[in-house]
Design a protein around this motif. Structure first.
Motif, short mmCIF file in Angstrom:
data_model
loop_
_atom_site.label_atom_id
_atom_site.label_comp_id
_atom_site.label_asym_id
_atom_site.label_seq_id
_atom_site.Cartn_x
_atom_site.Cartn_y
_atom_site.Cartn_z
N UNK A 23 -10.12 4.56 -7.07
CA UNK A 23 -10.17 3.35 -6.24
C UNK A 23 -10.08 3.78 -4.79
N UNK A 24 -10.31 2.86 -3.88
CA UNK A 24 -10.21 3.13 -2.45
C UNK A 24 -8.74 3.27 -2.08
N UNK A 25 -8.32 4.41 -1.50
CA UNK A 25 -6.90 4.60 -1.17
C UNK A 25 -6.45 3.89 0.10
N UNK A 26 -7.37 3.50 0.97
CA UNK A 26 -6.96 2.99 2.27
C UNK A 26 -6.13 1.71 2.22
N UNK A 27 -6.35 0.80 1.27
CA UNK A 27 -5.48 -0.38 1.22
C UNK A 27 -4.02 -0.06 0.95
N UNK A 28 -3.73 1.17 0.48
CA UNK A 28 -2.35 1.55 0.17
C UNK A 28 -1.62 2.10 1.39
N UNK A 29 -2.32 2.24 2.50
CA UNK A 29 -1.70 2.74 3.72
C UNK A 29 -1.09 1.57 4.49
N UNK A 30 -0.09 0.99 3.90
CA UNK A 30 0.52 -0.23 4.44
C UNK A 30 1.46 0.11 5.60
N UNK A 31 1.70 -0.87 6.43
CA UNK A 31 2.60 -0.67 7.55
C UNK A 31 1.94 0.09 8.68
N UNK A 32 2.76 0.60 9.56
CA UNK A 32 2.26 1.29 10.75
C UNK A 32 3.04 2.59 10.95
N UNK A 33 3.12 3.39 9.89
CA UNK A 33 3.89 4.63 9.93
C UNK A 33 3.07 5.76 10.55
N UNK A 34 3.74 6.83 10.92
CA UNK A 34 3.06 7.99 11.51
C UNK A 34 2.30 8.79 10.46
N UNK A 35 2.97 9.01 9.32
CA UNK A 35 2.43 9.92 8.31
C UNK A 35 2.64 9.33 6.91
N UNK A 36 1.63 9.48 6.05
CA UNK A 36 1.70 9.04 4.65
C UNK A 36 1.38 10.25 3.76
N UNK A 37 2.05 10.35 2.61
CA UNK A 37 1.82 11.49 1.73
C UNK A 37 2.24 11.14 0.31
N UNK A 38 1.98 12.06 -0.64
CA UNK A 38 2.34 11.87 -2.04
C UNK A 38 3.30 12.97 -2.48
N UNK A 39 4.19 12.63 -3.40
CA UNK A 39 5.16 13.58 -3.92
C UNK A 39 4.46 14.53 -4.89
N UNK A 40 4.92 15.77 -4.96
CA UNK A 40 4.33 16.75 -5.88
C UNK A 40 5.24 17.02 -7.06
N UNK A 41 6.28 16.21 -7.21
CA UNK A 41 7.21 16.38 -8.32
C UNK A 41 6.75 15.58 -9.55
N UNK A 42 7.11 16.06 -10.73
CA UNK A 42 6.66 15.43 -11.97
C UNK A 42 7.62 14.40 -12.58
N UNK A 43 8.92 14.40 -12.27
CA UNK A 43 9.79 13.37 -12.87
C UNK A 43 9.31 11.97 -12.51
N UNK A 44 9.39 11.08 -13.51
CA UNK A 44 8.88 9.71 -13.33
C UNK A 44 9.81 8.93 -12.40
N UNK A 45 9.20 8.25 -11.44
CA UNK A 45 9.95 7.39 -10.53
C UNK A 45 9.80 5.93 -10.98
N UNK A 46 10.75 5.07 -10.65
CA UNK A 46 10.56 3.64 -10.92
C UNK A 46 9.40 3.11 -10.09
N UNK A 47 8.77 2.05 -10.59
CA UNK A 47 7.62 1.50 -9.88
C UNK A 47 7.98 1.03 -8.46
N UNK A 48 9.22 0.63 -8.26
CA UNK A 48 9.66 0.17 -6.94
C UNK A 48 10.44 1.25 -6.20
N UNK A 49 10.05 2.51 -6.39
CA UNK A 49 10.81 3.62 -5.78
C UNK A 49 10.77 3.57 -4.26
N UNK A 50 11.70 4.26 -3.65
CA UNK A 50 11.79 4.32 -2.19
C UNK A 50 10.55 5.00 -1.62
N UNK A 51 10.17 4.58 -0.42
CA UNK A 51 9.03 5.20 0.25
C UNK A 51 9.49 6.15 1.36
N UNK A 52 10.77 6.48 1.37
CA UNK A 52 11.29 7.45 2.32
C UNK A 52 11.04 8.87 1.83
#
Length: 346
Positions: free
Chosen positions: A180-209
């Motif tokens: 899918x198009x990833x750009x709609x997921x760049x919500x807010x006005x933050x400096x930097x966006x990235x993805x975690x490289x860890x495998x443990x499952x996070x809750x769907x509402x996990x922190x974005x810090x």
């Protein structure tokens, strides 16, 4: 940065060509950018255009007529890619998925050598350039080598150059597939966006810090997928990344790559609560899973079906192994859908 582009005999393909746009029109839509190979993949940079910039000098030719693509600008471009022959199938596979998301007409490829430059431009006129000097493709593609380290360590420099021009930029490895198009997921006005490289499952509402440091004292964020806005915070992070790479040079004893330095830079600019200098945003795991989760946890994949946006084929090394895993999961698109690739059948 200086770009070389050879003139072409063929006009741009109409299906994926971009009309010349005014500054106001260009600033209203995002444009991606792609550059530098990483592991057994290609790297992509997705660029948001905000200002006109000519692509730079073309290689002179007296026998070939001038092409309208010589005036190609960052406003018409999308993806820069450092590519050599063996990696073209991954580029083509990535392009099919990007095209399905409606973004392929914005792609520009940076070739690693003139042979690859000509090959891409022959199939897709005007969408390939070369940033001189061309690197040593053989040493740059051998994971763990000094050539590989030297090559990937240029990544933050290229990104910083783009930010200094006033662009926002998304960077991808191209052993990825867009669902899918990833750009709609760049919500807010933050400096930097990235993805975690860890495998443990996070809750769907996990922190974005930024996640807390791991056993090695730093976070484990993947440098495979980064979006940066042209802010002072994002520029600070890239400068710190460059500093960390200088402090952790390649050696035979420690065959490092650029990702640990990226995470140390994150920790030192965004991980200290008393002195937050960079506003960061961790993308949702359900949409941007690491390969170690997506390809190895069938239960999680079933539970999050319909939420996946970009799939990264990491946690595995080897060209053929990556292709096989993509095939096993129906993500090696070039086998049956090469007609959807701007490059055609490789």
């Amino acid at each position: 940065m200086s770009l070389h582009q050879r003139p072409h005999q063929k006009p741009p393909a109409t299906g994926d060509s971009l009309p010349v746009s005014s500054p106001s029109a260009a600033s209203s839509r995002p444009l991606p950018l792609l550059t530098l190979p990483y592991l057994f993949s290609l790297l992509a940079l997705l660029l948001f255009a905000a200002l006109l910039l000519p692509w730079g000098p073309t290689r002179p030719s007296s026998s070939v007529p001038a092409s309208p693509w010589h005036a190609y600008t960052l406003q018409e471009a999308a993806a820069f890619a450092a590519v050599s022959g063996p990696y073209l199938p991954f580029l083509s596979n990535w392009l099919i998925s990007v095209r399905r998301a409606g973004r392929a007409d914005q792609v520009l490829v940076i070739a690693e050598d003139y042979e690859t430059l000509d090959r891409i431009n022959a199939a897709w006129p005007g969408h390939a350039v070369l940033v001189p000097p061309a690197p040593d493709a053989q040493t740059a593609h051998k994971f763990g080598s000094q050539g590989f380290f030297n090559f990937t360590s240029r990544r933050p420099r290229h990104l910083l150059q783009i930010l200094e021009l006033g662009y926002s930029v998304m960077y991808n490895d191209v052993d990825m597939v867009w669902l899918a198009d990833p750009f709609p997921y760049l919500v807010g006005d933050h400096d930097v966006y990235f993805m975690d490289d860890m495998t443990p499952v996070k809750p769907l509402d996990h922190s974005h810090e930024l996640p807390p440091p791991g056993k090695k004292g730093r976070a484990y964020i993947c440098s495979c997928m980064i979006f940066l806005r042209p802010t002072e915070g994002a520029k600070l992070l890239l400068r710190k990344w460059i500093e960390e790479l200088k402090e952790q040079p390649w050696s035979k004893q420690r065959k490092s790559n650029d990702q640990p330095a990226f995470n140390w830079a994150l920790n030192k600019t965004a991980g200290q609560k008393i002195c937050l200098q960079v506003d960061v945003y961790l993308l949702p795991q359900s949409a941007f899973p690491t390969g170690g989760l997506y390809f190895k946890n069938k239960t999680w994949v079933k539970e999050t079906k319909g939420k996946h946006v970009i799939i990264h084929n990491n946690y595995i090394t080897g060209f053929e192994k990556k292709i096989k895993r993509f095939r096993d999961h129906g993500l090696w698109l070039v086998d049956e859908h090469s007609d959807e690739s701007p490059l055609g059948r490789i």
